[in-house]
Design an enzyme around this catalytic site. Sequence first.
Site, short mmCIF file in Angstrom:
data_model
loop_
_atom_site.label_atom_id
_atom_site.label_comp_id
_atom_site.label_asym_id
_atom_site.label_seq_id
_atom_site.Cartn_x
_atom_site.Cartn_y
_atom_site.Cartn_z
N GLY B 31 0.79 -1.22 0.00
CA GLY B 31 0.00 0.00 0.00
C GLY B 31 0.82 1.27 0.00
O GLY B 31 0.28 2.35 -0.20
N CYS B 240 -27.23 -9.56 -16.64
CA CYS B 240 -26.65 -9.24 -17.95
C CYS B 240 -27.66 -9.62 -19.04
O CYS B 240 -28.22 -10.71 -19.02
CB CYS B 240 -25.34 -9.99 -18.14
N CYS B 243 -25.72 -12.55 -21.33
CA CYS B 243 -25.39 -13.87 -20.82
C CYS B 243 -26.21 -14.23 -19.59
O CYS B 243 -26.11 -15.34 -19.07
CB CYS B 243 -23.90 -13.97 -20.51
N CYS B 265 -22.43 -7.34 -19.19
CA CYS B 265 -21.23 -7.52 -18.38
C CYS B 265 -20.15 -6.58 -18.88
O CYS B 265 -19.93 -6.47 -20.09
CB CYS B 265 -20.69 -8.95 -18.52
N CYS B 271 -18.37 -12.66 -20.12
CA CYS B 271 -19.66 -12.73 -20.81
C CYS B 271 -19.58 -13.74 -21.96
O CYS B 271 -20.46 -14.58 -22.13
CB CYS B 271 -20.02 -11.35 -21.34
#
Lengths: 263, 308
Positions: B31, B240, B243, B265, B271
């Site tokens: 970080g 979606c 899909c 998606c 997808c």
Amino acid sequence: MSRIEKITPAPLLSVRNLSKRYGSRIGCTDVSFDLWPGEVLGIVGESGSGKSTLLSCLAGHLAPDGGEVVFATVNGPQDTLRMSEPDRRRLARTDWAFVHQNPRDGLRMGVTAGGNVGERLMAVGTRNYGSIRDAATDWLGRVEIDANRIDDRPSAFSGGMQQRLQIARNLVTGPRLVFMDEPTGGLDVSVQARLLDLLRGLVREMGLSAIIVTHDLAVVRLLADRLMVMKSGHVVEQGLTDQVLDDPQHPYTQLLVSSVLQV
Amino acid sequence: MTDQSYNFAYLDEQTKRMIRRAILKAVAVPGYQVPFASREMPMPYGWGTGGVQVTAACLMPEDVLKVIDQGADDTTNAVSIRKFFQRTAGVATTEATSEATIIQTRHRIPEQALTAGQILVYQVPIPEPLRFLEPRETETRKMHSLEEYGLMHVKLYEDIARHGSIATAYAYPVKVEGRYVMDPSPIPKFDNPKLSDSPALQLFGAGREQRIYAVPPFTRVVSLDFDDHPFDPSKAPHDCDLCGASESYLDEVITDDSGGRMFVCSDTDFCRTRREAGHAGRLGEAQFSSKKIANSFEGICPPTGDEA
């Protein structure tokens, strides 16, 4: 009476031989004083006399060249100049507060009033939105800002409101020592009076100690218990406020007192 | 002389060493933003110059590279960076998340869970999470080093005060391993939970701002929030349309000027894989991949070899 009971035998802030030079010029030199719990100390002097330098050195914004500033922390007296930086910064956001002359220096102008007041709470670890909000509402009330202004930004506030907001933001964590640099500068007379009234109330009610730098003798007459007069970086006279103002000893103080306009 | 001054994958030897050292340091201090001497890349700032340098420093000849832009493999940014490494490093490329060993991403984490050994490289525009609250770099560095992160919550407070809930939807600040507050690059906050405890190595490169930071595998990453306003990894409340996936992050696509819209998606590979497996949504039907179609043609008319 309650104020007297709070007074402990040790000074809250004890300053010894503090000096700061800007190259060959003197900022302030050989300043020594004790500030006792619950006491308000006024520092007066003309512009350039070193009073703001002194305040910045005390608050840790400037590094002085010599001397010591011993503060009675919760863990006993400690020299803040020799403290580690994390400790000093923690002190600055818990036990200390600094009210700038220009509220723009002390406020976050892009953040709402509530956020400004809440910042110190969040800095010391409060993570509950509701309680931050409640504290902010409470403090806005105490500095006479309407609670429905809590989501307005300071840029939408008048000068006097901004200054009161800055005071609320500083006092929300219950500091023990407040540094104020010309808190009433730049405000018109009626707003000044209202702010002074408010400040006096808060200082008395919370048992705060404060160091107030100003060039306005009326401000110290109203707020300060004790007075220090500075000239060219030196403290030329100090004593009880009424004593210094009513019976000035040093020629410069006499000049200062006599040049106040009477209406 | 010229051939020796260049190394595998575009960067010269010195640059590669410098970036790898920065990456090692970043991995060692999760970080923490490590400054590095970012080089000019043959693409404009904002196109992933930081990500490209990190990818180039990590690439090995046997690597398989995948590049995505907002989840899509076929948008300009993704295509040009993929081509860049095809030309300069000659590495294999893929669109399948599971086949890739290095994935350079702009603002998404693939839907399919990453595995050990994979490296996810993020393109970061502004690495400093505190920047918009505290403009001074000296001050933000001090705040990081002293762990003074109260200001980050002021931003979240402002969100709630103005919008009633934490409205930050992307670049949602996180705390890494209980120490550094980090900007996870502008990924949607839906992806934030995937940052934590991932078996893959996650590297972040900011070219213009000259910073590299990292989240090593199996590192705890916590999204900041309030006790009474907990973090919510929200997404559009739809499935979606192509899909039918209900758990993936969706893009909203306007389809006409009379209010028609569809949700798809944002991860095109995810997808496509689902549709190939026979899933279908409101508007889509299960479809063959172009490769399958091509193969079926090949069966009818075998390649002549002219195209090569």
